[in-house]
Design a protein around this motif. Structure first.
Motif, short mmCIF file in Angstrom:
data_model
loop_
_atom_site.label_atom_id
_atom_site.label_comp_id
_atom_site.label_asym_id
_atom_site.label_seq_id
_atom_site.Cartn_x
_atom_site.Cartn_y
_atom_site.Cartn_z
N ALA A 100 0.82 -1.33 0.14
CA ALA A 100 -0.09 0.07 0.01
C ALA A 100 0.79 1.36 -0.03
CB ALA A 100 -0.85 0.14 1.25
N GLU A 101 2.01 1.09 0.60
CA GLU A 101 2.82 2.44 0.66
C GLU A 101 3.73 2.41 -0.47
OE1 GLU A 101 5.15 1.40 4.42
OE2 GLU A 101 3.26 1.86 5.51
N GLU A 102 4.09 1.51 -1.14
CA GLU A 102 5.06 1.28 -2.05
C GLU A 102 4.40 1.69 -3.58
OE1 GLU A 102 8.37 1.05 -2.72
OE2 GLU A 102 8.64 1.59 -0.57
N HIS A 103 3.07 1.23 -3.69
CA HIS A 103 2.38 1.26 -5.01
C HIS A 103 3.33 0.60 -6.04
CE1 HIS A 103 -0.98 3.30 -3.22
NE2 HIS A 103 -0.02 4.12 -2.61
N ASP A 105 4.90 -0.88 -9.56
CA ASP A 105 4.36 -1.43 -10.79
C ASP A 105 4.38 -3.08 -11.05
OD1 ASP A 105 4.45 1.16 -11.79
OD2 ASP A 105 6.68 1.08 -11.69
N THR A 122 -2.70 -9.49 -0.21
CA THR A 122 -3.08 -8.49 -1.30
C THR A 122 -4.52 -8.66 -1.48
OG1 THR A 122 -2.36 -9.59 -3.20
CG2 THR A 122 -1.04 -7.75 -2.48
N MET A 125 -7.40 -5.89 -2.66
CA MET A 125 -6.52 -4.59 -3.00
C MET A 125 -6.22 -4.54 -4.59
SD MET A 125 -3.05 -4.53 -0.48
CE MET A 125 -2.34 -3.07 -1.20
N ARG A 126 -5.94 -3.42 -5.16
CA ARG A 126 -5.80 -3.34 -6.53
C ARG A 126 -4.22 -3.87 -6.98
NH1 ARG A 126 -3.28 -0.24 -10.32
NH2 ARG A 126 -4.14 -0.22 -12.30
N ARG A 127 -4.20 -4.91 -7.51
CA ARG A 127 -2.91 -5.65 -7.42
C ARG A 127 -1.98 -5.04 -8.59
NH1 ARG A 127 -5.85 -10.70 -6.46
NH2 ARG A 127 -5.28 -11.43 -4.31
N PRO A 128 -0.72 -4.84 -8.20
CA PRO A 128 0.19 -4.53 -9.55
C PRO A 128 0.43 -5.66 -10.37
CG PRO A 128 1.53 -5.07 -7.66
CD PRO A 128 0.27 -5.19 -7.21
#
Length: 388
Positions: A100-103, A105, A122, A125-128
């Motif tokens: 969540a902090e790193e976002h 890619d 995750t 969450m919206r996963r990379p």
């Protein structure tokens, strides 16, 4: 097959731009000593050197020291390293906060422990973009959860050999989801100029004797050390000076007992674990892989070829992709001591064959398997996924 048939793995084909990625790698191991852990660290380091922001997460308690040459090498390359308990709820929550902090890619997992932790961490969450390594030909469907995650949530599977890709497709994974990305080696460490003299002295080998060696954990029965011991027994009368070295961690008691029963205990050195694998390979005249099953592509073969050592391998999984019979090495059926003994004898007798295989083998792995080429290929796959 010629050594130029595999051009799909050539880094020159990967388009490049100035985009730098934020990559989180999660590895299932707590230490970096061999196999998949080394390959994860190798890729992380090479990507960081290419300018990407890389965080590498290993298993273990957060306050557990991270010691050893690989952890230091990662830090020197600018890779941020952390430990999380990958099988604990606390570890999953810590990974969730980091994501969540790193976002990032890209999320790149190595083996199932990391895969499962990343999946549960995750949820919701919206996963990379998610890539996962696969290094074995065992059916993925043996684990229903791993199979589900790979099919539904992983965007690309990095198979370490064509044989692994074929096994995944046969298991029901869509072929377009799988990319073959060979494991890598550091050409600055694994090079023919490395001296093995010091290692031979440490092994207390008589000067000038021919040495056949196998590098692999003694804790893993599939590495096939007993096959090499039986081959040694078959060769003891023909080559009384020949010595055999088994390099790898683990209890050697049962193998030492076997060597004694075969009458070859005076010709076999149990060298234990070493971090200086290049020196160990340099000390060996013929490198053997006697694996019985389950390999994706044996890493010691790639490193031996990089050192321009003659190699003999059992014909399992993807090993034939680097050990091309009578071109870059010799292939033998798995679990066949007489065939292995004959191949060793042939390499010993035919210096031209041994030298030619070694030279062509080095050329092949330089074409396919350097750290830089692997990182460029991974970078290209990430970019393709992010643009799609």
């Amino acid at each position: 097959m010629t050594i130029h048939d595999k051009t799909s793995n050539n880094a020159a084909e990967i388009p490049c731009d100035n985009k730098r990625f934020n990559i989180v790698m999660v590895d299932s191991h707590g230490s970096v000593e061999r196999g998949g852990a080394v390959q994860c660290a190798s890729l992380a380091r090479a990507l960081a050197r290419r300018g990407h922001r890389v965080t590498c997460i290993f298993d273990g308690e957060p306050d557990q020291p991270m010691e050893g040459v690989w952890f230091q090498s990662l830090q020197n390359a600018g890779v941020r390293i952390r430990r999380l308990g990958l099988q604990s709820l606390a570890g999953m929550m810590q990974l969730r906060r980091l994501m969540a902090e790193e976002h990032p890619d890209v999320l790149h997992t190595h083996k199932n422990r990391a895969l499962f932790c990343a999946y549960f961490a995750t949820l919701g969450m919206r996963r990379p973009v998610w890539a996962a390594n696969r290094g074995t030909v065992y059916p993925l469907s043996q684990s229903r959860l791993a199979y589900f995650i790979h099919r539904r949530h992983v965007a690309r599977i990095f198979a370490v050999a064509d044989a692994v890709r074929d096994a995944l497709v046969a298991d029901g994974i869509a072929g377009e989801k799988v990319e073959v990305v060979y494991g890598s080696f550091d050409p600055d460490r694994f090079r023919p100029e490395v001296s093995g003299a010091g290692m031979r002295r440490a092994w207390q080998l008589p000067e000038g004797v021919p040495v056949v060696g196998l590098i692999g954990s003694l804790n893993t029965p599939k590495k096939g050390q007993p096959v090499l011991l039986e081959a040694a027994a078959l060769l003891k009368d023909r080559y009384p000076e020949l010595r055999f070295v088994l390099v790898g961690e683990g209890d050697s008691g049962a193998l030492q007992t076997m060597a004694t029963s075969l009458g070859v205990s005076d010709r076999v050195v149990f060298a234990g674990f070493t971090e200086d694998v290049p020196a160990a390979l340099a000390a060996i005249d013929i490198v053997v892989c006697a694996s019985l099953r389950g390999e994706g592509l044996t890493g010691a073969l790639r490193e031996a070829l990089a050192m321009a050592r003659p190699v003999i391998s059992s014909d399992v999984a993807g090993n034939r992709e680097l050990v091309i019979d009578n071109s870059t090495g010799l292939l033998v059926p798995p679990g066949d001591p007489p065939a292995l003994a004959d191949a060793i004898s042939r390499m010993l007798r035919d210096a031209e064959l041994a030298q030619g295989c070694a030279a062509r083998g080095r050329e092949l792995v330089l074409e396919l398997c350097t750290e830089e080429k692997r990182a460029a290929r991974a970078e290209g796959i990430y970019r393709e996924l992010l643009l799609s």
